[in-house]
Design a protein around this motif. Sequence first.
Motif, PDB file in Angstrom:
ATOM      1  N   VAL A  80      17.992   3.939   8.887  1.00 58.77           N
ATOM      2  CA  VAL A  80      19.132   3.726   9.780  1.00 58.77           C
ATOM      3  C   VAL A  80      19.465   2.241   9.791  1.00 58.77           C
ATOM      4  N   THR A  81      20.726   1.905   9.568  1.00 57.71           N
ATOM      5  CA  THR A  81      21.162   0.512   9.576  1.00 57.71           C
ATOM      6  C   THR A  81      21.898   0.217  10.876  1.00 57.71           C
ATOM      7  N   VAL A  82      21.527  -0.898  11.508  1.00 52.71           N
ATOM      8  CA  VAL A  82      22.058  -1.272  12.819  1.00 52.71           C
ATOM      9  C   VAL A  82      22.640  -2.677  12.741  1.00 52.71           C
ATOM     10  N   LEU A  83      23.846  -2.841  13.242  1.00 50.64           N
ATOM     11  CA  LEU A  83      24.519  -4.133  13.289  1.00 50.64           C
ATOM     12  C   LEU A  83      24.582  -4.616  14.732  1.00 50.64           C
ATOM     13  N   LEU A  84      24.139  -5.854  14.993  1.00 47.83           N
ATOM     14  CA  LEU A  84      24.171  -6.435  16.331  1.00 47.83           C
ATOM     15  C   LEU A  84      25.391  -7.337  16.469  1.00 47.83           C
ATOM     16  N   LEU A  85      26.205  -7.081  17.495  1.00 50.17           N
ATOM     17  CA  LEU A  85      27.423  -7.844  17.717  1.00 50.17           C
ATOM     18  C   LEU A  85      27.623  -8.126  19.198  1.00 50.17           C
ATOM     19  N   ASN A  86      28.548  -9.020  19.490  1.00 45.35           N
ATOM     20  CA  ASN A  86      29.069  -9.172  20.839  1.00 45.35           C
ATOM     21  C   ASN A  86      30.203  -8.166  21.025  1.00 45.35           C
ATOM     22  N   ASP A  87      30.540  -7.877  22.278  1.00 43.10           N
ATOM     23  CA  ASP A  87      31.550  -6.848  22.532  1.00 43.10           C
ATOM     24  C   ASP A  87      32.895  -7.172  21.890  1.00 43.10           C
ATOM     25  N   ASP A  88      33.297  -8.436  21.909  1.00 43.78           N
ATOM     26  CA  ASP A  88      34.613  -8.787  21.379  1.00 43.78           C
ATOM     27  C   ASP A  88      34.636  -8.872  19.857  1.00 43.78           C
ATOM     28  N   GLU A  89      33.520  -8.565  19.207  1.00 44.23           N
ATOM     29  CA  GLU A  89      33.454  -8.582  17.742  1.00 44.23           C
ATOM     30  C   GLU A  89      33.575  -7.187  17.130  1.00 44.23           C
ATOM     31  N   VAL A  90      33.720  -6.177  17.989  1.00 43.15           N
ATOM     32  CA  VAL A  90      34.043  -4.822  17.517  1.00 43.15           C
ATOM     33  C   VAL A  90      35.562  -4.736  17.480  1.00 43.15           C
ATOM     34  N   VAL A  91      36.118  -4.650  16.280  1.00 46.24           N
ATOM     35  CA  VAL A  91      37.567  -4.743  16.097  1.00 46.24           C
ATOM     36  C   VAL A  91      38.091  -3.481  15.413  1.00 46.24           C
ATOM     37  N   GLU A  92      39.414  -3.380  15.340  1.00 46.87           N
ATOM     38  CA  GLU A  92      40.038  -2.181  14.772  1.00 46.87           C
ATOM     39  C   GLU A  92      39.806  -2.074  13.267  1.00 46.87           C
ATOM     40  N   ALA A  93      39.998  -3.167  12.557  1.00 42.39           N
ATOM     41  CA  ALA A  93      39.939  -3.116  11.090  1.00 42.39           C
ATOM     42  C   ALA A  93      39.147  -4.301  10.549  1.00 42.39           C
ATOM     43  N   ILE A  94      38.406  -4.043   9.479  1.00 40.69           N
ATOM     44  CA  ILE A  94      37.621  -5.061   8.785  1.00 40.69           C
ATOM     45  C   ILE A  94      38.066  -5.081   7.327  1.00 40.69           C
ATOM     46  N   PRO A  95      38.416  -6.230   6.774  1.00 40.14           N
ATOM     47  CA  PRO A  95      38.720  -6.281   5.340  1.00 40.14           C
ATOM     48  C   PRO A  95      37.456  -6.015   4.529  1.00 40.14           C
ATOM     49  N   THR A  96      37.523  -5.102   3.580  1.00 36.09           N
ATOM     50  CA  THR A  96      36.318  -4.700   2.846  1.00 36.09           C
ATOM     51  C   THR A  96      36.569  -4.662   1.346  1.00 36.09           C
ATOM     52  N   HIS A  97      35.606  -5.197   0.606  1.00 35.26           N
ATOM     53  CA  HIS A  97      35.584  -5.031  -0.841  1.00 35.26           C
ATOM     54  C   HIS A  97      34.904  -3.703  -1.180  1.00 35.26           C
ATOM     55  N   ARG A  98      35.076  -3.301  -2.419  1.00 36.24           N
ATOM     56  CA  ARG A  98      34.531  -2.004  -2.813  1.00 36.24           C
ATOM     57  C   ARG A  98      33.010  -1.956  -2.711  1.00 36.24           C
ATOM     58  N   HIS A  99      32.356  -3.096  -2.913  1.00 37.66           N
ATOM     59  CA  HIS A  99      30.891  -3.114  -2.909  1.00 37.66           C
ATOM     60  C   HIS A  99      30.290  -3.215  -1.508  1.00 37.66           C
ATOM     61  N   ASP A 100      31.111  -3.427  -0.474  1.00 36.67           N
ATOM     62  CA  ASP A 100      30.589  -3.628   0.878  1.00 36.67           C
ATOM     63  C   ASP A 100      29.930  -2.355   1.411  1.00 36.67           C
ATOM     64  N   ARG A 101      28.773  -2.512   2.029  1.00 37.24           N
ATOM     65  CA  ARG A 101      28.040  -1.389   2.611  1.00 37.24           C
ATOM     66  C   ARG A 101      28.436  -1.200   4.074  1.00 37.24           C
ATOM     67  N   THR A 102      28.461   0.053   4.506  1.00 37.50           N
ATOM     68  CA  THR A 102      28.709   0.346   5.918  1.00 37.50           C
ATOM     69  C   THR A 102      27.385   0.430   6.674  1.00 37.50           C
ATOM     70  N   VAL A 103      27.464   0.402   8.011  1.00 34.74           N
ATOM     71  CA  VAL A 103      26.290   0.540   8.862  1.00 34.74           C
ATOM     72  C   VAL A 103      26.387   1.846   9.653  1.00 34.74           C
TER      73      VAL A 103
END
Length: 210
Positions: free
Chosen positions: A174-197
């Motif tokens: 299981v992969t977990v990403l730690l963020l602040n509340d204001d860092e959860v946004v609608e869209a993230i620019p992603t390259h094809r090689h980027d992994r999701t969490v």
Amino acid sequence: MFRPPQSPADVAAITDAKRVLRRAVQRRRTVRPEDRRTADDAARFEQLRAFLANAELGTVACYLSVPPEPGTLQLIAWLASRGVRVLLPVFTEPATPAEPTGEPDWAAYAGPEHLRQGPRSLIEPTTPAMGADALSEAQLIILPGLAGNTGGDRLGRGGGWYDRALRHADGAAVTVLLLNDDEVVEAIPTHRHDRTVDVIITPTRVLDCG
């Protein structure tokens, strides 16, 4: 996650968009008052403890935070106190000047006295390095990042270190990403090689990215 092919122009535009978003988030983190960061770290740790309350974990991989990142030092100590083996990143030097980061490597946490300042002012363990394949032993992987969305897209710090590292992860981890509340946004620019969490944890909520 399947991502469609991207043209060179698309790749360049996404790279630029990432650079702009990284700069904005890093600036916002830098000006966040210290007492706010402390309160957010404490609240996020409680969210993490609740999330992991019933988990049977033998090995966890986790980044060592440097302010103003979401803190992990308390979490690492807590996991170790429960008998969980914690793997920490080891940052090797790039093979060529053109590469932003070296190849992924890991070493076991053995207490705060076995930590040092490594490349790029990042903290790393002084215990023996075990190679990139050590990540395959982790049931949980806690990742750093600058932003994310509910679909699990993650904006990293640049360099692709964790994208390369995750190639060695167990498929069930299981992969977990730690963020602040204001860092959860609608869209993230992603390259094809980027992994999701799989999960995003902030001071106020746990988001299952499905």
